[in-house]
Design a protein around this motif. Structure first.
Motif, PDB file in Angstrom:
ATOM      1  N   PHE A 164       0.854  -1.199   0.000  1.00  0.00           N
ATOM      2  CA  PHE A 164       0.000   0.000   0.000  1.00  0.00           C
ATOM      3  C   PHE A 164       0.880   1.236   0.000  1.00  0.00           C
ATOM      4  CE2 PHE A 164      -3.440   2.583   2.322  1.00  0.00           C
ATOM      5  CZ  PHE A 164      -4.309   2.573   1.244  1.00  0.00           C
ATOM      6  N   GLY A 165       0.534   2.209  -0.807  1.00  0.00           N
ATOM      7  CA  GLY A 165       1.258   3.484  -0.797  1.00  0.00           C
ATOM      8  C   GLY A 165       2.733   3.340  -1.119  1.00  0.00           C
ATOM      9  N   GLY A 166       3.082   2.374  -1.958  1.00  0.00           N
ATOM     10  CA  GLY A 166       4.481   2.220  -2.367  1.00  0.00           C
ATOM     11  C   GLY A 166       5.338   1.456  -1.377  1.00  0.00           C
ATOM     12  N   THR A 167       4.720   0.866  -0.368  1.00  0.00           N
ATOM     13  CA  THR A 167       5.467   0.061   0.601  1.00  0.00           C
ATOM     14  C   THR A 167       4.537  -1.061   1.098  1.00  0.00           C
ATOM     15  OG1 THR A 167       6.764   0.171   2.652  1.00  0.00           O
ATOM     16  CG2 THR A 167       4.908   1.687   2.488  1.00  0.00           C
ATOM     17  N   VAL A 168       4.947  -1.745   2.158  1.00  0.00           N
ATOM     18  CA  VAL A 168       4.142  -2.865   2.668  1.00  0.00           C
ATOM     19  C   VAL A 168       3.944  -2.671   4.170  1.00  0.00           C
ATOM     20  CG1 VAL A 168       4.030  -5.383   2.947  1.00  0.00           C
ATOM     21  CG2 VAL A 168       5.120  -4.411   0.925  1.00  0.00           C
ATOM     22  N   SER A 169       2.738  -2.886   4.669  1.00  0.00           N
ATOM     23  CA  SER A 169       2.484  -2.691   6.106  1.00  0.00           C
ATOM     24  C   SER A 169       3.493  -3.502   6.919  1.00  0.00           C
ATOM     25  CB  SER A 169       1.040  -3.044   6.473  1.00  0.00           C
ATOM     26  OG  SER A 169       0.757  -4.393   6.203  1.00  0.00           O
ATOM     27  N   ALA A 170       3.947  -2.911   8.019  1.00  0.00           N
ATOM     28  CA  ALA A 170       5.143  -3.410   8.712  1.00  0.00           C
ATOM     29  C   ALA A 170       4.934  -4.734   9.449  1.00  0.00           C
ATOM     30  CB  ALA A 170       5.650  -2.342   9.677  1.00  0.00           C
ATOM     31  N   ASP A 171       3.720  -4.990   9.907  1.00  0.00           N
ATOM     32  CA  ASP A 171       3.460  -6.286  10.546  1.00  0.00           C
ATOM     33  C   ASP A 171       3.061  -7.300   9.489  1.00  0.00           C
ATOM     34  OD1 ASP A 171       3.804  -6.447  13.403  1.00  0.00           O
ATOM     35  OD2 ASP A 171       2.184  -4.974  13.604  1.00  0.00           O
ATOM     36  N   ASP A 172       3.637  -8.492   9.577  1.00  0.00           N
ATOM     37  CA  ASP A 172       3.134  -9.579   8.750  1.00  0.00           C
ATOM     38  C   ASP A 172       2.182 -10.421   9.609  1.00  0.00           C
ATOM     39  OD1 ASP A 172       4.745 -11.103  10.372  1.00  0.00           O
ATOM     40  OD2 ASP A 172       6.189 -11.613   8.812  1.00  0.00           O
ATOM     41  N   PHE A 173       1.742 -11.544   9.089  1.00  0.00           N
ATOM     42  CA  PHE A 173       0.776 -12.352   9.839  1.00  0.00           C
ATOM     43  C   PHE A 173       1.391 -12.944  11.105  1.00  0.00           C
ATOM     44  CE2 PHE A 173      -1.816 -11.760   6.180  1.00  0.00           C
ATOM     45  CZ  PHE A 173      -3.121 -11.940   6.621  1.00  0.00           C
ATOM     46  N   LEU A 174       2.708 -13.056  11.149  1.00  0.00           N
ATOM     47  CA  LEU A 174       3.337 -13.555  12.370  1.00  0.00           C
ATOM     48  C   LEU A 174       3.364 -12.460  13.443  1.00  0.00           C
ATOM     49  CD1 LEU A 174       6.683 -15.575  12.549  1.00  0.00           C
ATOM     50  CD2 LEU A 174       5.767 -14.207  14.412  1.00  0.00           C
ATOM     51  N   THR A 175       4.055 -11.373  13.150  1.00  0.00           N
ATOM     52  CA  THR A 175       4.207 -10.333  14.181  1.00  0.00           C
ATOM     53  C   THR A 175       2.873  -9.701  14.554  1.00  0.00           C
ATOM     54  OG1 THR A 175       4.695  -8.651  12.501  1.00  0.00           O
ATOM     55  CG2 THR A 175       6.565  -9.834  13.451  1.00  0.00           C
ATOM     56  N   GLY A 176       2.003  -9.539  13.569  1.00  0.00           N
ATOM     57  CA  GLY A 176       0.718  -8.886  13.832  1.00  0.00           C
ATOM     58  C   GLY A 176      -0.212  -9.736  14.676  1.00  0.00           C
ATOM     59  N   THR A 177      -0.299 -11.030  14.359  1.00  0.00           N
ATOM     60  CA  THR A 177      -1.224 -11.879  15.130  1.00  0.00           C
ATOM     61  C   THR A 177      -0.637 -12.236  16.495  1.00  0.00           C
ATOM     62  OG1 THR A 177      -0.392 -13.904  14.099  1.00  0.00           O
ATOM     63  CG2 THR A 177      -2.333 -12.867  13.075  1.00  0.00           C
TER      64      THR A 177
END
Ligand code: URP
Ligand code: ZN
Ligand code: ZN
Ligand code: ZN
Length: 467
Positions: free
Chosen positions: A65-78
């Motif tokens: 999104f917006g030229g980059t990728v949200s910093a949490d992936d499914f591991l760190t975010g969940t």
């Protein structure tokens, strides 16, 4: 041979009672006072609330999104979610224009598989119904429903990126009359906002605060009104995501007063943060608070709390979409429209809602459970497997300590983001132990289970039966 949670106060959306909860494997076997502990592993929950695990129905892990990728992936975010007492997320797969929804589902399943620490469902973001008058896309929506994707998100904002026209929205809504899924709307008039944004930039207004000042609440209210009108014409319910303002809420209330099945969520950032407090227009630091819809004037906050108390708002989710300040947010250093939109939140939702809602007397304990767990479970086709503590439900259980004090900080949080939107805020009430399908996954602020144990949740399309 189960786990017996003894002496706690079991809270559901319907009430609270002192009761024991017997967990057998991954499910709840029995809830009643005085269960014989013989043969069971006993967990003492004296002084604690026993809550259904939180459900965050709006997250964006690993999202380009917006030229980059949200910093949490499914591991760190969940993992962060679990520590904060959330045991289910519903994330968003994005159909890239010109591709099939199946492709997006496969990509997002791949992102979550082997990483997710709690159970996860997926909404599908529809960007393109195909060229044959939408025939293929509408067929794909039905296929998605068969895959357990019981909800779709369509955008009225972000022209040339995610935005779709009213005809596309209307066709998708009509399709849900047949397949029972629910359409979720990002309701902002993107075309008008784009004009205002370009005018601001031409005047040299490039600071983060102009992100907020170029997205008027009327642009949100207009799109909410349009969403509801289109849903009424199609004869289906509609769900407004991340509702942020009184103007927008008034549209939902007006529809609900007429008996129209319009539903809406808000997020902690709209309940607790404001332009006045976080965006005085002084520095680029304020890019931390660039998300969409934007921060609003403070006067909106009591109206949103009132909406939650009166059931004109049914859900609080986070719209968790973190971008680090040190690098990602800097993409918009000279142009607010290039700041990646979104903020971190999945870990703190339960704490913030409990402290500023329940402790402050704005919502009851039952209502807290309802807006953080039961209502999203019902609305998104997961109830009663998720969203309650009852015989047969998944044993997604939070032992909640109402006395525990916690200071929110990026230095100690578990989200992969270098700032917190609530830095230094003190909250009272926190998850002590968190169980997901009967397994202890978080204990005293630490994740204690295997990574990747989370399962994909096939959600049911209920055709509005949950109303
Ligand atoms: O700023 C936000 N909300 N980012 C995530 C995308 C969306 O519109 O939900
Ligand atoms: Zn097919
Ligand atoms: Zn959105
Ligand atoms: Zn979002």
């Amino acid at each position: 041979m189960g786990t017996l949670i003894q002496n706690g106060i079991v809270v559901t959306a319907d009430g609270s009672e002192k009761a024991d909860v017997l967990v057998d494997g991954s499910t709840v076997l029995e809830v009643r006072a005085g269960i014989d502990p013989a043969g069971h592993t006993v967990v003492d929950a004296a002084g604690l609330f026993v809550l259904p695990g939180g459900i965050d129905a709006h997250t964006h892990m690993d999202m380009p999104f917006g030229g980059t990728v949200s910093a949490d992936d499914f591991l760190t975010g969940t993992r962060a979610a679990a520590i904060g007492g959330t045991t289910t997320i519903v994330d968003f797969a994005i159909q890239a224009k010109g591709t099939r929804m199946r492709d997006a589902l496969d990509i997002w399943m791949g992102k979550a598989d082997g990483k997710a620490c709690i159970d996860y469902g997926l909404h599908m973001i529809v960007t393109d119904l195909g060229s044959d008058n939408g025939k293929q896309g509408l067929h794909d929506m039905d296929d998605m429903v068969r895959e357990g994707v019981a909800s779709f998100k369509l955008f009225m904002a972000y022209p040339n990126v995610l935005m779709v026209d009213d005809g596309t929205i209307f066709k998708a809504l009509q399709q849900t009359a047949k397949n029972g899924a629910l359409v979720c709307m990002h309701a902002e008039n993107g075309s008008a906002i784009d004009v205002i944004v370009q005018q601001a930039l031409a005047e040299g207004k490039t600071a983060p605060v102009y992100h907020a000042l170029t997205r008027p609440t009327k642009a949100e209210a207009e799109a909410v009104n349009r969403s509801i009108a289109l849903a009424e014409m199609a004869g289906v319910p509609v769900y407004i995501v991340h509702l942020s303002s009184e103007d927008a809420l008034n549209q939902v209330r007006e529809a609900r007063d007429r008996g129209v099945p319009a539903f809406a969520e808000t997020c902690p950032q709209y309940l607790l943060l404001s332009i006045e407090d976080q965006m005085p227009g002084k520095s680029f630091e304020e890019a931390k608070y660039v998300f969409t819809p934007p921060l609003r004037e403070k006067k909106n906050q009591p109206k949103l709390w009132d909406g939650l108390a009166t059931d004109n708002l049914q859900v609080v989710s986070t719209d968790h979409c973190p971008f680090c300040f040190a690098d990602q947010k800097q993409l918009g250093k000279d142009d607010f429209s290039k700041i990646p939109n979104g903020g971190p939140g999945v870990e703190n939702r339960m704490q913030l809602l409990y402290h500023f809602g329940v402790n402050a007397g704005k919502i009851s304990l039952q209502r807290f459970v309802e807006i953080t767990s039961t209502a999203p479970a019902r609305i998104f086709g997961m109830y009663p497997k998720k969203g309650t503590i009852a015989a047969g439900s998944d044993a997604d259980i939070v032992l909640w300590d109402p006395e525990a004090e916690h200071v929110i900080s990026a230095a100690t949080h578990n989200m992969r983001c270098d700032f917190s939107m609530f830095e230094g805020w003190k909250v009272k009430g926190n998850a002590r132990q968190v169980y997901s399908r009967g397994e202890l996954v978080a204990d005293g602020g630490c994740y204690v289970a295997a990574v990747g144990r989370g399962q994909y949740l096939r959600r049911e399309a209920r055709g509005g039966a949950w109303q």
